[in-house]
Design an enzyme around this catalytic site. Structure first.
Site, PDB file in Angstrom:
ATOM      1  CD  GLU A   1      -2.811  -1.244  -0.094  1.00 36.14           C
ATOM      2  OE1 GLU A   1      -2.938  -0.227  -0.814  1.00 36.14           O
ATOM      3  OE2 GLU A   1      -3.326  -2.341  -0.384  1.00 36.14           O
TER       4      GLU A   1
ATOM      5  CG  HIS B   1       2.479   5.217  -8.588  1.00 36.51           C
ATOM      6  ND1 HIS B   1       1.848   4.179  -9.256  1.00 36.51           N
ATOM      7  CD2 HIS B   1       2.839   6.103  -9.553  1.00 36.51           C
ATOM      8  CE1 HIS B   1       1.842   4.429 -10.559  1.00 36.51           C
ATOM      9  NE2 HIS B   1       2.427   5.602 -10.763  1.00 36.51           N
TER      10      HIS B   1
END
Length: 596
Positions: free
Chosen positions: A388, A394
């Site tokens: 996660e 990201h």
């Protein structure tokens, strides 16, 4: 296993800080009113999107409205997910969803109005420097022109938005808030309530009877709700069929892949390539059977430990340290963001009563991402943490490097970032153990990642393909039909070495991803791409790291296939999947050597 706490009993240090998004409810309410005002301004552009100046101004206002609507929606749902039984935030989530539908309706004139222009005019706007910030938007409009309806039809479809969410919402409420599981006896004979959060812990028990009772309790419960959940899943498929036909796509699968511009062959190649490698999966099942010393390997034995008297008890603090150590190859700048997330309220750590099950990373542009966990002190939860945080970082890097409109990456790309973190963690753990039992334990976990992330998700993808094709052909999909299809796939994927228990036929009823249709194949393709990237990073060092960070910073500024290809992985070919399968074979071979 300790009793699950109420939300109010959870310590602040283990909760995410949603006040970083909205200080309080009054701030949310004020922004809600502001969005309602701004959306009235967009109407002044209706009928005037024929020149570059008006298009630019309209897009800028659209971005402003969309960004703030997204913030309102994300916050309301994060609050709702803290405790799905809390009526205040059920209502807030519903309010945010209705606003989102209203906004979509108000903005729905933009695309069809621009698309009413000739292709020649559109191409001129694409090349106009005044509209350079919106070049990709205009290119996408031109590409999707065949599937955009008239202005009045688009307005109707926007109004249908809240109805289209109904199957997913109903399943979510049933699965997270209403379904309760019986109490079963744990390893020491104490009766404990079965929950989504502790189910896997029961399946990891050394005691086969404990595993079996958890398994049967889980699927007996879903079996009692099969008609309701079957109707809900059918409603979702019918919704998909409606949109595919209305928007003139050849099939539901074509529609699902069109947005990311993914060739249909990527999906079918995945299933075909995994079919080629099913003997590897069957070999692993035989190895499991041998190591567990059982006459028959059952579905509830898939999580049981293969290494006698070995456990990895990993607290959340220890998990954070190991994750940080494993991600050092990605550089100090990556680690700085990771530590910011660990220490500054990005993460909601533990299960509490009513909390949404599973784990995810989510957020809105302009504030840091948020990560929901239901952490247990085990290896799986440590891998969930790094997974996660891969998504979260990201998002962070994408938001930092792209304008709002180009920041949102596709799910097809997302699973690369999360799974690469897992690959680096596994490499770090294997390199830092000399204990053969620990090494076998880790290899088992790695083999199970291939089993669950590649084989299992591909099986899910094949199930989705079959049931949607049947629906499109006008065939029935009763709960019994769904169960038979699902059971037969389990037999095919697990092979003769597995006693495929009849109860597993109900597993389709508990998979939330089936309400985000044709989503799960991206786990398998992402895992394959991540396997390739992790190999490059560990072997090449900085040049590969730079290529990889280029992906994270690209957001949605290009098609995912192109972003990956530039970085050195071509997902339009079956080769990355074959590479992942070669690694899986190495893992199995290493396990076989250690257990001879």
């Amino acid at each position: 296993m300790s009793e699950v706490l109420k939300r109010i009993e959870v310590s602040e240090e283990n909760k995410w800080k949603l006040e970083d998004m909205f200080k309080d409810q009054q701030t949310w309410d004020a922004e809600y009113k502001e969005v309602q005002k701004k959306v009235k301004e967009i109407k002044k552009f209706q009928g005037k999107l024929t020149d570059a100046i008006n298009i630019k101004k309209c897009f800028a206002l659209e971005d402003d409205i969309s960004l703030h609507t997204e913030r309102l929606y994300v916050y309301a749902n994060l609050k709702h997910h803290e405790d799905t039984t809390e009526s205040t935030y059920q209502a807030l989530s519903d309010k945010a969803q209705k606003l989102s539908v209203e906004i979509n309706g108000s903005l729905s004139f933009i695309t069809p109005e621009i698309l009413s222009l000739s292709d020649e005019q559109l191409k001129k706007f694409i090349d106009n420097p005044e509209l350079s910030d919106y070049k990709r938007t205009l290119e996408e409009m031109l590409r999707q022109k065949a599937h955009i309806l008239s202005q009045s039809e688009e307005a109707i479809l926007a109004q249908v938005g809240s109805l289209s969410q109904a199957p997913q919402n109903i399943f979510g409420m049933l699965n997270n808030a209403d379904i309760t599981f019986p109490k079963i006896k744990n390893d020491i004979g104490k009766e404990v309530e079965l929950t989504h959060g502790n189910y896997i812990q029961f399946l990891e028990s050394d005691n086969q009877e404990v595993r079996k009772s958890a398994f049967k309790a889980m699927y007996d419960t879903y079996n009692r709700h099969k008609n309701t959940i079957g109707a809900t899943l059918n409603a979702n498929i019918n919704k998909n069929n409606f949109y595919a036909k209305t928007r003139k796509y050849p099939s539901i699968l074509d529609m699902a892949l069109y947005g990311d511009n993914i060739p249909k062959e990527v999906y079918t190649n995945l299933i075909d390539t995994i079919h080629e490698h099913l003997p590897l999966m069957h070999r692993y099942m035989e190895l499991r059977k041998k190591l567990l010393k059982v006459d028959e390997l059952h579905m509830y034995d898939l999580f049981s430990p293969l290494v006698d008297e070995f456990r990895m008890e990993i607290t959340f603090e220890e998990a954070k340290d190991k994750v940080a150590e494993s991600l050092k190859p990605l550089g100090e700048d990556y680690l700085a963001i990771l530590n910011d997330g660990f220490n500054n309220g990005w993460i909601d750590v533990y299960e509490n009563k009513g909390k949404r099950s599973g784990a995810y990373s989510w957020g809105a542009y302009g504030t840091h991402p948020y990560v929901l966990l239901n952490h247990k002190d085990n290896l799986n939860s440590m891998f969930t943490l790094t997974h996660e945080m891969g998504h979260a970082i990201h998002s962070y890097l994408s938001d930092e490097n792209q304008k709002y409109r180009d920041a949102q990456y596709t799910i097809f790309l997302a699973e690369v970032a999360s799974t690469l973190n897992e690959a680096l963690l596994m490499d770090h753990l294997l390199k830092n153990t000399t204990d053969e039992k620990e090494k076998l334990y880790l290899l088992t976990y790695y083999a199970d990642q291939f089993r669950t992330t590649v084989f299992r998700q591909t099986m899910f993808a094949e199930f989705e393909k079959i049931i949607h094709e049947k629906a499109e052909a006008g065939e029935s999909l009763t709960p019994q039909d769904l169960s038979e299809i699902y059971y037969d796939l389990n037999v095919k994927y697990h092979g003769d070495g597995m006693a495929v228990d009849q109860d597993i036929e109900m597993e389709w009823a508990r998979i939330p991803h089936f309400y985000s249709s044709f989503y799960v194949f991206k786990y398998a393709t992402g895992f394959s791409a991540a396997t390739s990237f992790s190999k490059q990073i560990l072997e090449e060092g900085q040049p590969a790291v730079d290529r990889y960070k280029g992906i994270l910073k690209s957001g949605g500024s290009d098609y995912s296939i192109n972003i990956l290809k530039r970085a050195g992985v071509d997902m339009s070919s079956p080769e990355p999947i074959r590479q992942a399968m070669s690694v899986f074979e190495e893992v199995i071979s290493e396990m076989e050597k250690l257990t001879q």
